[in-house]
Design an enzyme around this catalytic site. Structure first.
Site, mmCIF file in Angstrom:
data_model
loop_
_atom_site.group_PDB
_atom_site.id
_atom_site.type_symbol
_atom_site.label_atom_id
_atom_site.label_comp_id
_atom_site.label_asym_id
_atom_site.label_seq_id
_atom_site.Cartn_x
_atom_site.Cartn_y
_atom_site.Cartn_z
ATOM 1 N NE ARG A 174 10.357 0.771 -0.612
ATOM 2 C CZ ARG A 174 9.352 -0.002 -0.237
ATOM 3 N NH1 ARG A 174 8.339 0.523 0.441
ATOM 4 N NH2 ARG A 174 9.329 -1.282 -0.541
ATOM 5 C CB CYS A 234 2.840 -0.991 -3.466
ATOM 6 S SG CYS A 234 1.998 -2.348 -2.619
#
Length: 277
Positions: A174, A234
């Protein structure tokens, strides 16, 4: 209490005056992730005397971003309902692959509540054959007033202006953009100049935290200088709290970018980077 406590410590401390044990499991809002039902899991079995924090609802419901910090009045009402006072000793645990008790520790800290984490969570507690109960508890409500923050937060504007080291807790795929972001409104990639430490690197295979030297090595391995300011990010502020707690174990105070990639990645005004750091 220490910031991290063992199952042995908790087993001895259960039932002592002023101790409040909270199940801080959170239902992931990440599309495609395994769904959990913290209320049902709590009812099926929890540490004796533990209360459900209900981290899912301890958020700002008026904010379209997921899991943002709750307003002060909601937080104070939740702590009062759980019977927490300024003198309470709070221990948090979870049963989540995302180690969501770290998020609870950070949220409680924003409102002045000092809390400890149970090393290994309820999984370790169960693996050791320690007692589990299904009874629910209704603590006597208290009056609770938030205190001075113990943890720090960063906003989008602050992140756009920061010269702090930025550590991203998401997976490498990611972070690099090798796979699309699971939130379709978010672009792939990462904040330019940030560094990636997938949050799982801070734990041993049994879910317990690595020792301080090993935690420090994880930061140093990617070029992070713990003597210089850094901020954690995050996908939605959950696993960034793992980085903040890991740094806390090393005596560092690391803020969390609460909006994280859910905000940065969805904004047309923010730059995005692809590939490794």
């Amino acid at each position: 209490m220490d910031a991290l406590v063992t199952t042995e410590f908790l087993a001895r401390a259960l039932g002592s005056d002023g101790l409040v044990v909270l199940d801080a499991t959170y239902t992931s809002t990440l599309p495609g992730s395994a769904k959990q039902e913290p209320r049902a899991d709590y009812a099926a079995g929890h540490v004796p005397g533990a209360l459900l924090l209900d981290l899912d609802t301890l958020v700002d419901a008026a904010d379209p971003l997921p899991s943002m910090l709750p307003p002060r009045d909601l937080f104070e009402a939740r702590m009062a309902a759980l019977g927490i006072t300024a003198d309470s000793r709070v221990i948090l645990y979870d049963d989540s692959p995302h180690h969501t008790s770290c998020r609870a520790w950070w949220v409680l800290g924003r409102f002045g509540v000092e809390a400890s984490l149970l090393d290994g969570g309820i999984a370790k507690w169960k693996a050791e054959g320690r007692p589990i109960e299904q009874d629910t508890h209704a603590p006597a409500p208290t009056r609770f007033e938030a205190g001075m923050p113990r943890t720090q937060v960063r906003s989008l504007a602050e992140m756009q202006a920061t010269d702090e080291q930025i550590v991203d807790a998401r997976s490498a795929a990611r972070f690099t953009g090798a796979e699309p972001d699971p939130r379709t409104e978010c672009a792939p990639g990462h904040i330019p100049g940030s560094t990636n430490i997938p949050y799982g690197r801070f734990f041993e295979s049994d879910g317990t935290w690595k020792q301080p030297d090993a935690l420090r090595a994880e930061f140093e391995a990617v070029g992070i200088d713990l003597d210089k300011p850094l901020v954690a990010t995050c996908g939605s502020g959950i696993t960034a709290s793992v980085i903040a707690f890991a740094a806390h174990l090393l005596g560092r105070d690391v803020p969390v970018y609460d909006g994280s990639w859910s905000q940065w990645g969805a904004s047309p005004a923010t730059p995005k980077a692809l590939g490794p750091a």
